[in-house]
Design an enzyme around this catalytic site. Structure first.
Site, short mmCIF file in Angstrom:
data_model
loop_
_atom_site.label_atom_id
_atom_site.label_comp_id
_atom_site.label_asym_id
_atom_site.label_seq_id
_atom_site.Cartn_x
_atom_site.Cartn_y
_atom_site.Cartn_z
N PRO A 77 -23.89 -4.81 -53.62
CG PRO A 77 -25.32 -4.04 -51.94
CD PRO A 77 -24.23 -3.59 -52.88
CB SER A 100 -24.61 -8.29 -63.41
OG SER A 100 -25.64 -7.42 -63.79
CG ASP A 153 -27.74 -1.54 -64.90
OD1 ASP A 153 -28.54 -0.61 -65.01
OD2 ASP A 153 -27.89 -2.49 -64.10
#
Ligand code: PMV
Length: 333
Positions: A117, A125, A169
């Site tokens: 999502p 991303s 991330d």
């Protein structure tokens, strides 16, 4: 053609506090973005995206421009800023691949498929950027190591997000597994198999706004600064629980972390509803993941009860199991 895939992530502990130098532990999850890259005979870039929980879009533009033109504006149901960011991420990733291979005029067709999502705290991303840089570099006949790749991917996120990005991330997506992030130091850490369950409310929070809100609270109240320090202490305790493979303690600490994040004002009604549905269903612990404000929660449950309970929670539009992914970036083709 070269094809690479990279995983999304959840924060087991430590989001927001990581902005103030505290450690955080993100963990890669078994949900991936897959990116195919084929070199073109000109210097243009064509991006075709599917399943980014938006309706899909195609944009084509000259190698130097930073986004799609008006006529090609994609049909989507997410905030325009997210969409601009999506093209910005791919553009930045291609820029890094050109730089790493010293081929400033290379053009590419890029196709993205993702089951992560978008903008919901799962590192969608970062996964796209990591996979895109790797596939483009390999398409040009070169390879770069995971740390170099992670650093280049971080630079892309940093640019697109106006400096509001930690290395969590991108490093986690490149290396997989559980990771300890503290400032610019990122290292993989040992972890048992973690039975993550994720609940998604179908929305996304605005990371910049949420980070700004916490900063203001910290400037206004000393105890808000103590709260981010308490999250740091909790993360250090969590590292010991990971080492001891003590899932009960990990769950308890996740609950505690959610409480502290709520105190900092970054939870939401929908996130609290999903967290409580997971706890009531017997999850070992549950918390929001990422910036908050909306998006996803992560719970720890070996049984199917939490997925089932979230499936009956009106605020949850998707619930799924996504265990810790020990593998990060993967060359598919
Ligand atoms: O929503 P995400 O997955 O981008 O996470 C944001 C996490 C923050 O700690 C709030 C900001 C950051 O860049 O670390």
């Amino acid at each position: 053609m070269a094809v690479s895939s990279a995983p999304g992530k959840v924060y087991l502990f430590g989001e927001h506090a990581v902005v103030y130098g505290e450690p955080a532990v993100p963990c890669a999850i078994e949900r991936r973005a897959t990116v195919s890259v084929e070199e073109r005979s000109d210097d243009r870039l064509r991006v075709d995206a599917r399943d980014l929980t938006l309706d899909g879009f195609t944009v084509e533009y000259g190698g130097d421009s930073a986004g799609g033109d008006g006529e090609n504006s994609p049909e989507v149901s997410v905030r325009q800023s997210l969409l601009e960011a999506a093209t910005g991420y791919v553009d930045g990733a291609i820029g890094q691949a050109r730089d790493a291979t010293d081929t400033p005029d290379a053009g590419f067709d890029v196709a993205i498929e993702s089951d992560i999502p978008l903008g919901a705290g799962l590192g969608s991303s970062a996964a796209v950027v990591v996979a895109t840089i790797d596939a483009a570099v390999r398409e040009l006949g070169t390879e770069i190591g995971p740390r170099d790749l992670a650093e280049r991917a971080y630079e892309v996120e940093y640019d697109v997000q106006d400096g509001q990005a930690s290395r969590a991330d991108t490093f986690c997506s490149a290396t997989g597994g559980a990771v300890r992030v503290e400032g610019s130091r990122c290292n993989p850490i040992a972890a048992p198999n973690l039975p993550f369950v994720i609940g998604y409310d179908g929305t996304s929070g605005d990371t910049g706004e949420l980070v700004g809100g916490v900063r203001e609270l910290r400037e206004t109240y000393g105890f808000a600064a103590s709260t981010t320090e308490a999250i740091g202490d909790l993360v250090r305790e969590g590292e010991r629980a990971l080492e001891a493979e003590d899932l009960n303690a990990l769950g308890e600490l996740m609950d505690f972390d959610h409480g502290l994040l709520s105190a900092l004002g970054v939870s939401a009604r929908s996130l609290d509803a999903m967290v409580w549905a997971a706890r009531d269903a017997g999850a070992l612990g549950a918390k929001l993941t990422g910036a908050g404000g909306g998006g996803c929660i992560v719970a720890l449950d070996e049984s199917d009860e939490t997925v089932r309970a979230l499936g009956h929670t009106p605020q949850c539009i998707e619930a799924f199991r996504a265990e810790l992914d020990a593998e990060g970036l993967r060359a598919e083709e």
